[in-house]
Write an enzyme that holds these catalytic residues in place. Structure first.
Site, PDB file in Angstrom:
ATOM      1  N   SER A 132       0.938  -1.175  -0.049  1.00 53.96           N
ATOM      2  CA  SER A 132      -0.004   0.138   0.225  1.00 53.96           C
ATOM      3  C   SER A 132       0.821   1.340   0.017  1.00 53.96           C
ATOM      4  O   SER A 132       2.010   1.191   0.630  1.00 53.96           O
ATOM      5  CB  SER A 132      -1.041   0.214   1.374  1.00 53.96           C
ATOM      6  OG  SER A 132      -1.591   1.402   1.342  1.00 53.96           O
ATOM      7  N   TYR A 146      -1.922  -0.865  10.327  1.00 52.90           N
ATOM      8  CA  TYR A 146      -1.953  -0.980   8.918  1.00 52.90           C
ATOM      9  C   TYR A 146      -0.514  -0.249   8.168  1.00 52.90           C
ATOM     10  O   TYR A 146      -0.069  -1.077   7.357  1.00 52.90           O
ATOM     11  CB  TYR A 146      -3.007  -0.266   8.417  1.00 52.90           C
ATOM     12  CG  TYR A 146      -3.208  -0.780   6.751  1.00 52.90           C
ATOM     13  CD1 TYR A 146      -3.491  -1.922   6.217  1.00 52.90           C
ATOM     14  CD2 TYR A 146      -3.003   0.354   5.911  1.00 52.90           C
ATOM     15  CE1 TYR A 146      -3.715  -2.108   4.997  1.00 52.90           C
ATOM     16  CE2 TYR A 146      -3.067   0.232   4.506  1.00 52.90           C
ATOM     17  CZ  TYR A 146      -3.602  -0.875   4.209  1.00 52.90           C
ATOM     18  OH  TYR A 146      -3.740  -1.450   2.805  1.00 52.90           O
TER      19      TYR A 146
END
Length: 237
Positions: A132, A146
């Site tokens: 990501s 995350y």
């Protein structure tokens, strides 16, 4: 003839969103594709019927199950690790068990799957992990776990590139920004905030990410390894 025609591909986490687009791209290019799912059984079965891919249930939070799935898939030409999830909220209030599960799925599974795949992977094989842009940039609160997990993938790729490089096996991380999926719809409540950071003010498409993955799996990317490939409309620029 596509570069992956007839090759063996395993996609961990392929039932929905970016994973499903990757399955469609590789089956469309003639690869023999197996993909896994954890919770989205109906979507997985529908995708398998649509594409002709083989589907297997595997919980990516279970290290032994991940290793067994890769091992039982035989020699792989391409491994794609897409399974992952995020937890939102105040770090001071989050459940430690939930955070540990996130780390097992987002960090442990990619590492163990990559190592197990490399045991039988032919020279010149490809390992691609979906990370990501939040591995580079975290512009909002509430997603520390995350962001940590996606940053860890960068070290994974750089390190394993050294280990597998003598055999011509490449390992790369694809880092999407906002992509139009069920988990992050283009018309969702975060749209305006996310687009405000971007140069191209739209969500990306899952098939655009799949196209980058397909390139990394092909012969033109044989000298590309240990690298991060961001596809985010300049979200992180």
């Amino acid at each position: 003839m596509a570069a992956v025609d007839g090759k063996s591909v395993l996609v961990l986490g392929g039932s929905r969103g970016i994973g499903a687009a990757i399955v469609r791209r590789f089956t469309g290019d003639g690869a023999r594709v197996t993909f896994t799912y954890a919770g989205s059984r109906d979507a997985a079965l529908a995708l398998a019927a649509e594409t002709g891919a083989t589907v297997e249930h595997t919980d990516s939070a279970d290290r032994d199950a991940v290793i067994a799935r890769v091992r039982d898939s035989g020699p792989l030409d391409v491994l794609v690790v897409n399974a992952g999830f995020a937890i939102f909220g105040d770090a001071l209030e989050q459940d430690p068990d939930a955070i540990d599960r996130l780390f097992r799925v987002n960090i442990h599974a990619p590492y163990h799957a990559s190592v197990e795949a490399a045991r039988k992977m032919p020279d010149g094989g490809r390992i691609i992990v979906i990370g990501s842009v939040n591995g580079d940039r975290m512009p909002v609160p509430g997603m520390a776990s995350y962001a940590l997990s996606k940053s860890a993938l960068q070290g994974l790729a750089r390190g394993l590139a050294r280990d597998f490089g003598p055999r011509g096996i490449t390992i790369n991380v694809v880092q999407p920004g906002p992509i139009d999926t069920d988990a992050n719809p283009a018309d969702g409540p975060m749209k305006e905030l996310m687009h405000s950071f971007m140069a191209i003010k739209r969500h990306g498409r899952a098939d655009e990410v799949a196209g980058m993955v397909a390139w990394l799996a092909g012969p033109e990317a044989g000298f590309v390894t240990g690298a991060m490939h961001t596809i985010d409309g300049a979200f992180g620029a």
